[in-house]
Design an enzyme around this catalytic site. Sequence first.
Site, short mmCIF file in Angstrom:
data_model
loop_
_atom_site.label_atom_id
_atom_site.label_comp_id
_atom_site.label_asym_id
_atom_site.label_seq_id
_atom_site.Cartn_x
_atom_site.Cartn_y
_atom_site.Cartn_z
N CYS A 79 0.81 -1.23 0.00
CA CYS A 79 0.00 0.00 0.00
C CYS A 79 0.84 1.27 0.00
O CYS A 79 0.30 2.37 0.03
CB CYS A 79 -0.92 0.00 1.22
SG CYS A 79 -0.02 -0.14 2.79
N GLN A 80 2.17 1.14 -0.01
CA GLN A 80 3.01 2.33 0.16
C GLN A 80 2.74 3.40 -0.90
O GLN A 80 2.86 4.59 -0.63
CB GLN A 80 4.49 1.94 0.14
CG GLN A 80 4.94 1.16 1.36
CD GLN A 80 4.74 -0.34 1.20
OE1 GLN A 80 4.01 -0.80 0.32
NE2 GLN A 80 5.39 -1.13 2.04
#
Length: 360
Positions: A79-80
């Site tokens: 999800c970065q």
Amino acid sequence: MRDKNYTAVSLFTGAGGMDIGFEKAGVKPVLANEMMKEAATTYSTNHPGAKMVNDDVNNIFPLLEDYAGVDFVFGGPPCQGFSVAGKMDPNDERSKLIFTFLDAVEKIQPKAFVMENVKALGVLDKWSDVRKKYLGRTREMGYLCVPFVLKATDFGVPQKRERVFFIGIKGIDDAMFEHNMQELINAQKVKAPSVREVLAPLGVAGTEINPKTSTAKITFATNPIMRKSPYSGMYFNGQGRPINVDEYSNTLPASMGGNKTPFVDEDYLYGDAKEDWVVGYHKGLVNGTIKPQFELAPNRLRRLTIKEAAKIQSFPDDYEFAGSKGKVYTQIGNAVPSKMAEAVAKAVVTYLEEMALRSA
């Protein structure tokens, strides 16, 4: 209900936090995929009944043909690229993996899928085009999909973690789907205990049951940034903040292990202290009776242990982690809290079973 076991393919599996929750809802993973070697070993140790493939997800598509028709596909792609804590770069390669997840769903054709990600992907205008593209793709694939933003504290997890869950059901025409699914999720709600209540059985750090695992020192900020709460602001160096053990922790990051590891007051958590040390220090800074300090913080302040972090993430007490201490902290921080996943899985299973009854 739940008179049968459902099968699933688990993608971007990590240490298996999401899988624990799905298993408790009667969903049995038969195939899992994780690129991080240590996390894959952790998973295999705790989930011997599933085949774990430690490889890049893009390399396993030929294998997915053997699992066509399982009931579920679930997972939490990195999800970065979408996270407000990161660079929020739309060109981040990791941002494309939510569509790789859909490629796998299209190949497997499960009854339902659940994809977890950061809250930002579900709510921010910055990602509205990505959401539209994602939901448009699910429609083309024959799935009705809606994102649900949920709080971990609503499902028994003592952590202020908010996440979006994209839930898709195959081949349905339900104008009330979002409402119906939300009601089923709400039915799973249970108030989370405080951090103190969850950690109490462990006792002080440095014992066999709760070994000390982070030696990162806690030092004071030269120029403190004050806030109303002693648990916000920045008056210690590093990104690891104090935890209010009488309430909930902030989201545990995957970068734990060093000075980004949150910390607690040992004497207040497990001992006889009547007040958290940081509360008194903050009070003194605010009213001017204490000047900012520059030496090491007192010994009673120390970083969360691996055991404590795992309990805050709702991993079972007997869960075994593989790898170095730093790698284990990363696995814990990256995980979907298992109790949160369990609530979502039970809601989706209930929906499928009610749908089957209506069509019978």
